[in-house]
Design an enzyme around this catalytic site. Structure first.
Site, PDB file in Angstrom:
ATOM      1  N   TYR A  99       0.055  -3.819  -9.211  1.00 44.65           N
ATOM      2  CA  TYR A  99       0.989  -2.711  -9.446  1.00 44.65           C
ATOM      3  C   TYR A  99       1.965  -3.080 -10.560  1.00 44.65           C
ATOM      4  CZ  TYR A  99       5.040   0.271  -8.658  1.00 44.65           C
ATOM      5  OH  TYR A  99       6.098   1.113  -8.833  1.00 44.65           O
ATOM      6  N   LYS A 133       4.945   4.784   0.884  1.00 44.62           N
ATOM      7  CA  LYS A 133       3.683   5.455   0.627  1.00 44.62           C
ATOM      8  C   LYS A 133       3.041   5.942   1.935  1.00 44.62           C
ATOM      9  CE  LYS A 133       4.363   4.269  -3.706  1.00 44.62           C
ATOM     10  NZ  LYS A 133       5.454   3.287  -3.648  1.00 44.62           N
TER      11      LYS A 133
END
Length: 392
Positions: free
Chosen positions: A111, A208
């Site tokens: 990420y 998330k």
């Protein structure tokens, strides 16, 4: 008789005993910053951890503790501690484990925020960083054997959905005396449990899929008590505390985790199969597809393949810019894992902090679209993608 509750039941009941909270059926939001005691000895025992209790919100909080316990149970860990965001969980973990002169080995396409830690922040502290091609396992094993304190993995990766063999690499890391950290955000505890595959610590951006409603930031790390105690101590001093209201929202979201993930898993696979057949699409990235280079590994270590896929359009970034606004059932936003479908390119989502050159070095195409599948009707999402591809 079933010996252990399933993950769906634990998503609802885990960390929430019926005999607590004065009969409340939902975990209350405890907004108090401080917690009082009738006498100094009792207060001191709570402060030193000799007896249960809370003293100050930057350290612990009852609502936050319930969230940590739920994730701990789902990941099969001994302990868990939480943070104000996923990046707080990742950065606090790395800064706890690594000291000047030590070395971390990782993969190239983590990420974007994690990658910035590796490229920009850790080197400032004279911490060595080696980033390997994500699926060059022999190179990763060689770098581990050369000596490292931490092996940091992400699987599936954000946003190209690459899969790494966690068990194989964890075995190599342990031979070298390294601590293995795995980001499990994309998979969720329902689809994959890195600790059972040999990882020492598992981190999540709870913002998330765990929360699932795009209304609360949070992060969490799970693992053995001795490591979690070290990470907790670092975080309580640096102050990256999860607040009670966010913990409550994350807890509420997790009660539907199993039904959301079930729908998202199913939809993502059907959508990936659909996109593979479209002439406007040059490539689809989803570990559930037999065409995925690491499909065999994904089948071995994952129960299902998650709610995120990515794909490339013929025509590159220009085609992406035309396509995305045509979507009727997708937010164009920098998030994923929510009940609504979310779509966008890495340049504005996962790797917005990185330059085009840095993204290229990580193997992330500018013409890629990350598509986080929501819980909408699958056929509606496919129809939406079809009309957006046709441009009519």
């Amino acid at each position: 008789m079933r010996q252990k509750p399933g993950s769906g039941t634990q998503s609802v009941w885990g960390g929430e005993g019926k005999d607590s909270w004065w009969g409340a059926t939902q975990v209350p939001v405890v907004h108090s910053v401080s917690f009082g005691y009738p006498d100094v000895p009792t207060w001191r025992d709570a402060a030193l951890g000799k007896k249960p209790g809370h003293i100050y919100g930057r350290n612990t909080n009852p609502t936050v503790a319930a969230f940590e316990e739920k994730v701990r149970i789902l990941e099969g860990a001994d302990a868990a501690t939480s943070f104000a965001s996923g990046m707080a969980a990742i950065s606090n973990t790395l800064f706890t484990l690594l000291s000047p002169g030590e070395r971390v080995v990782s993969i190239k396409d983590t990420y974007g925020g994690t990658n910035k830690l590796f490229l920009e922040f850790l080197p400032r502290l004279n911490i060595g960083v080696t980033l390997c091609d994500t699926n060059d396992e022999k190179r990763i094993e060689a770098e581990i054997a050369a000596g490292c304190r931490v092996l940091y993995l992400e699987s599936p990766t954000n946003p190209t959905l690459k899969v790494v063999d966690i068990k194989r690499l964890a075995t190599a890391a342990h031979k070298a005396g390294a601590v293995v950290v795995a980001d499990n955000t994309f998979a969720t505890p329902l689809n994959q449990n890195p600790l059972a595959l040999g990882a020492d610590l598992v981190v999540h951006s709870a913002t998330k899929f765990l929360g699932g409603h795009a209304d609360a930031l949070g992060g969490v790390v799970c693992g053995p008590r001795n490591l979690i105690k070290q990470i907790y101590h670092y975080s309580e001093i640096t102050g990256a505390a999860l607040d009670a209201m966010s913990a409550y929202l994350l807890l509420r979201g997790m009660k539907t985790l199993h039904v959301r993930i079930r729908q998202q898993n199913e939809s993502a696979l059907k959508i990936a199969r659909f996109l593979e057949k479209q002439p406007q699409v040059s490539r689809v990235f989803y570990p559930g597809l037999p065409s995925h280079p690491q499909h065999r590994i994904a089948r071995k270590q994952m129960r299902e393949f998650g709610g995120v896929l990515s794909f490339m359009l013929k025509g590159g970034f220009a085609a992406v810019c035309k396509f995305l606004p045509r979507l009727r059932y997708a937010h164009l936003a920098a998030n994923l894992g929510a009940v609504e479908t979310i779509a966008g390119p890495p340049a504005t989502t996962s790797h917005v902090e990185c330059t085009p050159e840095e993204r290229a070095a990580m193997g992330i195409p500018e013409g890629l679209i990350r598509y986080s599948v929501g819980i909408e009707e699958t056929d509606d999402l496919i129809d939406d993608l079809r009309q957006a591809l046709r441009g009519k």
